[in-house]
Design an enzyme around this catalytic site. Structure first.
Site, PDB file in Angstrom:
ATOM      1  N   GLU A 161      -0.693   1.263  -5.377  1.00  0.00           N
ATOM      2  CA  GLU A 161      -0.494   0.062  -4.581  1.00  0.00           C
ATOM      3  C   GLU A 161      -0.455  -1.186  -5.456  1.00  0.00           C
ATOM      4  OE1 GLU A 161      -3.728   0.356  -1.703  1.00  0.00           O
ATOM      5  OE2 GLU A 161      -3.642   2.514  -1.937  1.00  0.00           O
ATOM      6  N   HIS A 189       0.848  -1.217   0.000  1.00  0.00           N
ATOM      7  CA  HIS A 189       0.000   0.000   0.000  1.00  0.00           C
ATOM      8  C   HIS A 189       0.885   1.269   0.000  1.00  0.00           C
ATOM      9  CE1 HIS A 189      -3.095   2.825   1.223  1.00  0.00           C
ATOM     10  NE2 HIS A 189      -3.991   1.898   1.486  1.00  0.00           N
ATOM     11  N   ASP A 207     -10.256   6.669  -5.617  1.00  0.00           N
ATOM     12  CA  ASP A 207     -10.068   5.395  -4.928  1.00  0.00           C
ATOM     13  C   ASP A 207     -10.492   4.314  -5.918  1.00  0.00           C
ATOM     14  OD1 ASP A 207      -9.724   3.355  -3.141  1.00  0.00           O
ATOM     15  OD2 ASP A 207     -11.015   4.178  -1.571  1.00  0.00           O
TER      16      ASP A 207
HETATM   17  O1  TA6 Z   1      -6.098   1.632  -0.763  1.00  0.00           O
HETATM   18  C1  TA6 Z   1      -7.117   2.523  -0.705  1.00  0.00           C
HETATM   19  C2  TA6 Z   1      -7.856   2.367   0.605  1.00  0.00           C
HETATM   20  O2  TA6 Z   1      -8.371   1.082   0.729  1.00  0.00           O
HETATM   21  C3  TA6 Z   1      -8.899   3.460   0.655  1.00  0.00           C
HETATM   22  O3  TA6 Z   1     -10.186   2.992   0.503  1.00  0.00           O
HETATM   23  C4  TA6 Z   1      -8.592   4.219   1.915  1.00  0.00           C
HETATM   24  O4  TA6 Z   1      -9.519   4.140   2.892  1.00  0.00           O
HETATM   25  C5  TA6 Z   1      -7.194   3.787   2.242  1.00  0.00           C
HETATM   26  O5  TA6 Z   1      -6.979   2.544   1.700  1.00  0.00           O
HETATM   27  C6  TA6 Z   1      -6.655   3.944   3.645  1.00  0.00           C
HETATM   28  O6  TA6 Z   1      -7.067   2.964   4.513  1.00  0.00           O
HETATM   29  P1  TA6 Z   1      -6.677   3.045   6.030  1.00  0.00           P
HETATM   30  O7  TA6 Z   1      -7.265   1.800   6.651  1.00  0.00           O
HETATM   31  O8  TA6 Z   1      -5.177   3.043   6.103  1.00  0.00           O
HETATM   32  O9  TA6 Z   1      -7.254   4.318   6.580  1.00  0.00           O
END
Ligand code: TA6
Length: 279
Positions: free
Chosen positions: A255, A155, A198
């Protein structure tokens, strides 16, 4: 050289420096939260208000999502993006291959606690190479006697000079699922971010180019057919307590993953390798 560091709250990380680059890697989450090639700006974005604490994922760097990406498919009480990103990983070794290249290996294995929420035995290795390029290679092994299916992602939060100047190429023609509207669409041309984004892209080029006003970098991916693009934009950034309000302006998540329909199934003893290289 490398040194073991520890914050007052016992939060442990290692600091690496060689002729080509420097990096910081937390044992919680196997989480690289700083990488900078010599004479360049930091490649990875790290929130000014990131929290370094047991059980909390760092906002920035490269959180490792496993054994599921996003919310758990059937149980919303389980942690978003899986337990690996807040689990304590074991440092296997730090190899100073040359004066220009350091390789760090971390591992996470199933235990009684994880088996309660994910009923499969696994061995996950994360190999991080720190040099002129940054390479992250995640190797997931099924150590169980039955197959398992997982989703995963590196990520990655990248630093950008200003999100409004960013042009992301390599996605043209790729199908994407828009997580904000649930639509399935095709990317036309380069991706420019001028609002909350997103998305999960499928079948993009294995090399993505990111250009902003000050620099460009290439992201090469292996073992992946899905790429997540995320920027929270104004309102969501305000809602995130570990991101400054204006934080969205200088970050971009791209990611490398095995996400949604790109989920992978491993038979007993099988290994899947997911890799990203950035330079
Ligand atoms: O990778 C994108 C995502 O899944 C978004 O939907 C967003 O919420 C982000 O990750 C961050 O997630 P987190 O759990 O680290 O706040």
């Amino acid at each position: 050289m490398y040194i073991h560091k520890e914050l007052d709250n016992n939060y442990k990380y290692i600091e690496i420096k060689n002729e080509e680059a420097e990096a910081k890697i937390a044992l919680q989450g196997g989480h690289i939260f700083h990488y900078k090639a010599t004479n360049k700006k930091p490649l990875l974005w790290l929130s000014d208000t990131a929290i370094f604490r047991k059980g909390k994922a760092i906002r920035g760097g490269v959180p490792i999502c496993f054994p599921w990406f996003g919310p758990h498919i059937s149980d919303e009480t389980l942690p978003q993006h899986g337990f690996a990103r807040t689990a304590l990983w074991e440092l296997v070794e730090v190899k100073e291959e040359t004066e220009k290249l350091t390789e760090v290996e971390l591992k996470l294995e199933s235990n009684d606690e994880y088996l309660k929420v994910w009923a499969y035995k696994f061995d996950v290795r994360l190999k991080i190479s720190i040099g002129k390029e940054l390479t992250l290679s995640l190797q997931i092994k099924n150590c169980d006697i039955k197959p398992f299916t997982f989703t995963t992602a590196l990520h990655s939060y990248f630093n950008v000079s200003n999100i409004s100047d960013v042009v992301i190429s390599g996605l043209n023609g790729a199908e994407f699922e828009d997580s904000l509207t649930n639509e399935v669409l095709l990317q036309e041309g380069d991706l420019i971010i001028d609002q909350e984004v997103d998305r999960v892209y499928f079948g993009a080029s294995s090399t993505i180019k990111v250009e902003d006003a000050e620099r460009s970098f290439l992201l090469r991916q292996k073992g992946s057919n899905s790429l997540v693009a995320w920027n929270p934009w104004i309102e969501k950034a305000k809602a995130l307590s570990d991101m400054p309000d204006e934080g969205y302006q200088t970050m971009l998540c791209l990611e490398t993953g095995n996400v949604r329909k790109d989920e992978r199934t491993l038979q007993p003893d099988e290994v899947h390798s997911l890799e990203m290289v950035v330079r």
